[in-house]
Every structure is written in structure tokens, then in C-alpha cells.
Design a protein around this motif. Sequence first.
Motif, PDB file in Angstrom:
ATOM      1  N   UNK A 162       0.837  -1.205   0.000  1.00  0.00           N
ATOM      2  CA  UNK A 162       0.000   0.000   0.000  1.00  0.00           C
ATOM      3  C   UNK A 162       0.872   1.256   0.000  1.00  0.00           C
ATOM      4  N   UNK A 163       1.889   1.293   0.845  1.00  0.00           N
ATOM      5  CA  UNK A 163       2.762   2.463   0.897  1.00  0.00           C
ATOM      6  C   UNK A 163       3.437   2.699  -0.454  1.00  0.00           C
ATOM      7  N   UNK A 164       3.878   1.629  -1.120  1.00  0.00           N
ATOM      8  CA  UNK A 164       4.494   1.777  -2.441  1.00  0.00           C
ATOM      9  C   UNK A 164       3.485   2.300  -3.461  1.00  0.00           C
ATOM     10  N   UNK A 165       2.264   1.772  -3.396  1.00  0.00           N
ATOM     11  CA  UNK A 165       1.200   2.222  -4.301  1.00  0.00           C
ATOM     12  C   UNK A 165       0.919   3.711  -4.104  1.00  0.00           C
ATOM     13  N   UNK A 166       0.782   4.130  -2.860  1.00  0.00           N
ATOM     14  CA  UNK A 166       0.523   5.540  -2.558  1.00  0.00           C
ATOM     15  C   UNK A 166       1.704   6.397  -3.013  1.00  0.00           C
ATOM     16  N   UNK A 167       2.919   5.940  -2.751  1.00  0.00           N
ATOM     17  CA  UNK A 167       4.112   6.704  -3.098  1.00  0.00           C
ATOM     18  C   UNK A 167       4.227   6.942  -4.608  1.00  0.00           C
ATOM     19  N   UNK A 168       3.672   6.059  -5.414  1.00  0.00           N
ATOM     20  CA  UNK A 168       3.683   6.270  -6.865  1.00  0.00           C
ATOM     21  C   UNK A 168       2.773   7.439  -7.259  1.00  0.00           C
ATOM     22  N   UNK A 169       1.805   7.769  -6.395  1.00  0.00           N
ATOM     23  CA  UNK A 169       0.870   8.858  -6.687  1.00  0.00           C
ATOM     24  C   UNK A 169       1.204  10.147  -5.931  1.00  0.00           C
ATOM     25  N   UNK A 170       1.605  10.001  -4.680  1.00  0.00           N
ATOM     26  CA  UNK A 170       1.958  11.135  -3.817  1.00  0.00           C
ATOM     27  C   UNK A 170       3.169  10.698  -2.999  1.00  0.00           C
ATOM     28  N   UNK A 171       4.266  11.427  -3.103  1.00  0.00           N
ATOM     29  CA  UNK A 171       5.483  11.017  -2.397  1.00  0.00           C
ATOM     30  C   UNK A 171       5.264  11.007  -0.883  1.00  0.00           C
ATOM     31  N   UNK A 172       5.681   9.904  -0.261  1.00  0.00           N
ATOM     32  CA  UNK A 172       5.585   9.802   1.196  1.00  0.00           C
ATOM     33  C   UNK A 172       6.968   9.796   1.849  1.00  0.00           C
ATOM     34  N   UNK A 173       8.023   9.771   1.062  1.00  0.00           N
ATOM     35  CA  UNK A 173       9.387   9.646   1.610  1.00  0.00           C
ATOM     36  C   UNK A 173       9.708  10.731   2.631  1.00  0.00           C
ATOM     37  N   UNK A 174       9.373  11.960   2.342  1.00  0.00           N
ATOM     38  CA  UNK A 174       9.714  13.060   3.243  1.00  0.00           C
ATOM     39  C   UNK A 174       8.855  13.056   4.503  1.00  0.00           C
ATOM     40  N   UNK A 175       7.744  12.359   4.472  1.00  0.00           N
ATOM     41  CA  UNK A 175       6.835  12.333   5.627  1.00  0.00           C
ATOM     42  C   UNK A 175       7.176  11.254   6.631  1.00  0.00           C
ATOM     43  N   UNK A 176       8.103  10.347   6.245  1.00  0.00           N
ATOM     44  CA  UNK A 176       8.564   9.280   7.144  1.00  0.00           C
ATOM     45  C   UNK A 176       7.390   8.474   7.706  1.00  0.00           C
ATOM     46  N   UNK A 177       6.627   7.848   6.833  1.00  0.00           N
ATOM     47  CA  UNK A 177       5.522   7.013   7.279  1.00  0.00           C
ATOM     48  C   UNK A 177       6.066   5.872   8.143  1.00  0.00           C
ATOM     49  N   UNK A 178       5.193   5.314   8.965  1.00  0.00           N
ATOM     50  CA  UNK A 178       5.604   4.377  10.012  1.00  0.00           C
ATOM     51  C   UNK A 178       4.880   3.043   9.861  1.00  0.00           C
ATOM     52  N   UNK A 179       5.610   1.958  10.113  1.00  0.00           N
ATOM     53  CA  UNK A 179       4.992   0.643  10.331  1.00  0.00           C
ATOM     54  C   UNK A 179       5.413   0.230  11.729  1.00  0.00           C
ATOM     55  N   UNK A 180       4.440   0.180  12.627  1.00  0.00           N
ATOM     56  CA  UNK A 180       4.731  -0.199  14.007  1.00  0.00           C
ATOM     57  C   UNK A 180       4.893  -1.708  14.083  1.00  0.00           C
ATOM     58  N   UNK A 181       5.959  -2.165  14.625  1.00  0.00           N
ATOM     59  CA  UNK A 181       6.390  -3.552  14.808  1.00  0.00           C
ATOM     60  C   UNK A 181       7.030  -4.136  13.562  1.00  0.00           C
ATOM     61  N   UNK A 182       6.468  -3.919  12.387  1.00  0.00           N
ATOM     62  CA  UNK A 182       7.113  -4.335  11.152  1.00  0.00           C
ATOM     63  C   UNK A 182       7.210  -5.823  10.920  1.00  0.00           C
ATOM     64  N   UNK A 183       6.385  -6.553  11.551  1.00  0.00           N
ATOM     65  CA  UNK A 183       6.374  -7.994  11.341  1.00  0.00           C
ATOM     66  C   UNK A 183       7.130  -8.742  12.423  1.00  0.00           C
ATOM     67  N   UNK A 184       6.631  -9.885  12.757  1.00  0.00           N
ATOM     68  CA  UNK A 184       7.276 -10.717  13.769  1.00  0.00           C
ATOM     69  C   UNK A 184       8.622 -11.212  13.253  1.00  0.00           C
ATOM     70  N   UNK A 185       8.656 -11.607  11.993  1.00  0.00           N
ATOM     71  CA  UNK A 185       9.892 -12.044  11.363  1.00  0.00           C
ATOM     72  C   UNK A 185      10.065 -11.275  10.059  1.00  0.00           C
ATOM     73  N   UNK A 186      10.579 -10.040  10.130  1.00  0.00           N
ATOM     74  CA  UNK A 186      10.721  -9.277   8.890  1.00  0.00           C
ATOM     75  C   UNK A 186      11.701  -9.955   7.936  1.00  0.00           C
ATOM     76  N   UNK A 187      11.374  -9.939   6.676  1.00  0.00           N
ATOM     77  CA  UNK A 187      12.255 -10.529   5.675  1.00  0.00           C
ATOM     78  C   UNK A 187      13.251  -9.484   5.202  1.00  0.00           C
ATOM     79  N   UNK A 188      14.383  -9.904   4.669  1.00  0.00           N
ATOM     80  CA  UNK A 188      15.324  -8.922   4.094  1.00  0.00           C
ATOM     81  C   UNK A 188      14.651  -8.069   3.016  1.00  0.00           C
ATOM     82  N   UNK A 189      13.736  -8.666   2.262  1.00  0.00           N
ATOM     83  CA  UNK A 189      13.026  -7.913   1.216  1.00  0.00           C
ATOM     84  C   UNK A 189      12.143  -6.827   1.832  1.00  0.00           C
ATOM     85  N   UNK A 190      11.419  -7.135   2.910  1.00  0.00           N
ATOM     86  CA  UNK A 190      10.555  -6.117   3.512  1.00  0.00           C
ATOM     87  C   UNK A 190      11.376  -5.001   4.149  1.00  0.00           C
ATOM     88  N   UNK A 191      12.519  -5.341   4.724  1.00  0.00           N
ATOM     89  CA  UNK A 191      13.399  -4.315   5.289  1.00  0.00           C
ATOM     90  C   UNK A 191      13.904  -3.388   4.184  1.00  0.00           C
TER      91      UNK A 191
END
Length: 170
Positions: free
Chosen positions: A132-161
Motif C-alpha cells: 500500500x505504501x508503495x502504491x501511494x508513493x507512486x501517486x503522492x510522495x511519502x518519503x519526506x513524511x517518514x511514514x511508520x509501520x509499528x512492529x514491522x512484522x514478527x519475522x521481517x524478511x530482508x526484502x521487507x526491510x
Amino acid sequence: NQSGDTWPFLAELYHRGELPVRWQANLRGSSNYFHRPLEALPKAVRDLGPVTGHGDDWLRVGAIGELHSDGLIEAPWMHEPYAQDKFGGGWKGLLRHNRETLSAICLAAADAGFQMEVHASGDAATEMVLDVYEEVNRQVSIRERRWIITHGGIFPTPRSVERARNLAVI
């Protein structure tokens, strides 16, 4: 940082000169607030009030959040089924908002100038939020707003990081 309807209370303390600490307050992260038809979500986001960054050094608006994408620590949404079939074979956790709803909320937030904070405990939830964040970023940049994912997954993958890093997600 505090989720919920604390902004009016904190603003009142601030205006009376009684706010004893600096505060960045998140706005109405309750998933229940966003349980409404898709077409009503942009207005619901706009109705939250002042956008991220509004305020001063003592009281400032933070993100919309913490919006829950999955079932918290008790039932994170995972790619693989849980080992125990407590809720039936193949159960993968609880999804609170489907991708379409989460996309509508996040796009409306980006259009309005908000930062988002979405809670994702499970690996599948984290991947969906990043989608979703990538989809939104293609329409409206979110990089400067520093969006947050709290916890980020129990076992984050290298790809998600890597995906989170590319979007400047905290």
C-alpha cells in the motif's frame, strides 16, 4: 506520541499554559473510526483536523495512527498457517482492513498531507502495508513524511526491510 482523541484535550491544556511536557499527538488511529464505506474514507481523513506537523515545539500533530492492519500480538496476519488449529486448520491470523480499504485511507492521508502509522505484527500484514505504501508513493510522495509501520512484522524478511528503507519508512 499518543493515539486517539487526545488532541482537543492536549490543545486545551496547551492554551491554558498547563501542558507540562512536549507532546506529539497522533490523531484517531482507531480502526473502528475507519469502518465505513470506501467512498466515505477521504472525507473521514479530512475531518480528522489539523495535519501532521501542525503546532509548535510544545504541541504538534503527529501521524494518523496507530491504525491496526492485523490482529495485534494475539493474532498477527501471517503468510503461513498457525501451528495450532485453535481457530480451524489453515488459520493465518486476523486481518482488520483489506488492502482496498487500507489503500483508500493511506491515499487520502497522503493527499491531505498526513503522516501514517500503521500497525502490522504479522509478516503478511507487513507486506500488505508495504504494498500500500508503495502504491501511494507512486501517486503522492511519502518519503519526506517518514511514514511508520509499528512492529514491522514478527519475522521481517530482508526484502521487507529493503522495501521499507527505499520508502524511508520508520
